[in-house]
Scaffold this motif. Structure first.
Motif, PDB file in Angstrom:
ATOM      1  N   SER A 197      -4.460  10.419  -0.441  1.00 50.18           N
ATOM      2  CA  SER A 197      -4.706  10.811  -1.836  1.00 50.18           C
ATOM      3  C   SER A 197      -6.183  10.682  -2.153  1.00 50.18           C
ATOM      4  CB  SER A 197      -3.885   9.949  -2.791  1.00 50.18           C
ATOM      5  OG  SER A 197      -4.379   8.624  -2.831  1.00 50.18           O
ATOM      6  N   THR A 199      -9.527  12.253  -5.214  1.00 51.38           N
ATOM      7  CA  THR A 199      -9.926  13.043  -6.379  1.00 51.38           C
ATOM      8  C   THR A 199     -10.504  14.381  -5.930  1.00 51.38           C
ATOM      9  OG1 THR A 199     -12.121  12.026  -6.421  1.00 51.38           O
ATOM     10  CG2 THR A 199     -10.394  10.967  -7.723  1.00 51.38           C
ATOM     11  N   THR A 235      -6.780  15.346  -9.181  1.00 53.86           N
ATOM     12  CA  THR A 235      -6.299  14.449  -8.134  1.00 53.86           C
ATOM     13  C   THR A 235      -5.292  15.194  -7.256  1.00 53.86           C
ATOM     14  OG1 THR A 235      -4.477  13.568  -9.483  1.00 53.86           O
ATOM     15  CG2 THR A 235      -6.600  12.395  -9.582  1.00 53.86           C
ATOM     16  N   GLN A 237      -2.277  14.382  -3.736  1.00 51.64           N
ATOM     17  CA  GLN A 237      -1.698  13.490  -2.743  1.00 51.64           C
ATOM     18  C   GLN A 237      -0.869  14.319  -1.781  1.00 51.64           C
ATOM     19  OE1 GLN A 237      -0.335   9.566  -3.819  1.00 51.64           O
ATOM     20  NE2 GLN A 237       1.504   9.736  -2.553  1.00 51.64           N
ATOM     21  N   THR A 290      -6.039   5.918   0.291  1.00 48.84           N
ATOM     22  CA  THR A 290      -6.627   6.397  -0.960  1.00 48.84           C
ATOM     23  C   THR A 290      -8.127   6.647  -0.816  1.00 48.84           C
ATOM     24  OG1 THR A 290      -7.024   4.132  -1.714  1.00 48.84           O
ATOM     25  CG2 THR A 290      -4.909   5.121  -2.287  1.00 48.84           C
ATOM     26  N   ASN A 293     -11.838  11.924  -0.874  1.00 44.24           N
ATOM     27  CA  ASN A 293     -12.265  12.910  -1.869  1.00 44.24           C
ATOM     28  C   ASN A 293     -12.963  14.087  -1.187  1.00 44.24           C
ATOM     29  OD1 ASN A 293     -11.434  10.885  -3.683  1.00 44.24           O
ATOM     30  ND2 ASN A 293     -13.475  10.001  -3.726  1.00 44.24           N
TER      31      ASN A 293
END
Length: 310
Positions: A197, A199, A235, A237, A290, A293
């Motif tokens: 995941s 941004t 965002t 995922q 996480t 990006n």
């Protein structure tokens, strides 16, 4: 008449001899010419290019809880392991000469004796802020980049790890036959998947609908997983990824401009960030990786894989 002619010839010979340089003068002239030629050749010569040392390793640094005696860095998916022994009272560490790659970072009290070594970790609990609302204790993959120090990898989570784990068993020689075997806590069951995941961004006003694609970093661009986002989504995922390493790239749906999760992203995407190589993202079964990006929209053409969707 003959005498007069002979006399004139003798005068001419004497005058010519007087005009000729002496042997010493001739030697000096030759030396000057040689020196001037050597200086000219030296001025035009191109100095040798110094050898460039290729840096392939980086470092990890951070803080540890007081009383820790060992820090261990374990490369994801391999048997590569680096250990640092700390002096009593030291609460900062830095491990150097780590080959570029993705690692888990843990710390331990001294192994041996009746008590099991006590482990701590750099986990999602640390990233979350160590508050009562932070309940995820999954290990966080740490990317090591050649020539750089990955800082603030603080090993503070001493709540989510069991007293025994495969890292202690394998690298610190803890007795395999004592205690409760908790290797399953760290080793995903066969077929267990994870997620990535992060941004999203775009180099103009507003974020269009994007296809965010995770490619198998093994080099086969036909093995990929993806998610389609709506216009304005900031965002994403991608779920159900088999454990492994992936490159993540976002594309304007239909092809065209692409933005990757590359070395330019942690660099800050400034004009000085010239390395646009994709970063291999480690996916562990049962965990969400996480902070991935894919915002490098400034790489030269054909840097990232071609848009694979129909």
């Amino acid at each position: 008449m003959k005498k007069r002619l002979l006399f004139m010839l003798l005068v001419v010979v004497l005058l010519a001899a007087a005009c000729m340089p002496s042997p010493d003068q001739m030697n000096q002239d030759v030396e000057k010419i040689v020196q001037a030629t050597f200086q000219a050749l030296t001025a035009q010569a191109v100095p040798p290019t110094p050898a460039v040392e290729v840096v392939t390793t980086g470092s990890i640094s951070g803080q540890v809880t007081s009383g820790i005696s060992h820090v261990g860095v374990f490369q994801v998916g391999t048997d590569t392991f680096y250990k640092l022994e700390l002096t009593n009272g030291v609460e900062k560490y830095q491990i150097d000469n780590i080959p570029a790659g993705t690692y888990y970072v843990l710390a331990f009290t001294s192994p041996g004796g009746a008590a099991a070594p006590f482990p701590l970790a750099y986990s999602q609990y640390v990233v979350c802020g160590l508050t009562e609302n932070c309940t995820d204790h999954a290990l966080v993959p740490v990317n090591v980049t050649a020539g750089q120090i990955t800082t603030d990898i603080n090993i503070f989570d001493n709540y989510g790890l069991p007293d025994r784990n495969p890292y202690l068993d394998k690298y610190f020689g803890y007795d395999q036959n004592s205690g409760t075997d908790v290797i399953a806590t760290f080793t995903p069951a066969a077929g267990q998947t994870g997620s990535i995941s992060g941004t999203l961004s775009y180099p103009s006003e507003g974020i269009p609908a994007l296809a965010v694609i995770a490619f198998d970093s093994g080099g086969n661009s036909t093995d990929y997983y993806y998610v389609l986002t709506q216009q304005g989504n900031s965002t994403y995922q991608i779920d159900n990824l088999p454990a492994g390493n992936y490159y993540v790239v976002s594309y304007v749906i239909g092809g065209g401009l692409s933005g990757g999760y590359s070395q330019a992203v942690p660099c800050g995407l400034s004009a000085e960030c010239g390395d646009h190589s994709l970063i291999a993202v480690a996916v562990t079964g049962g965990q969400v990786t996480t902070g991935v990006n894919p915002g490098d929209w400034y790489a030269p053409p054909d840097t990232f894989p071609a848009y694979p969707l129909p």
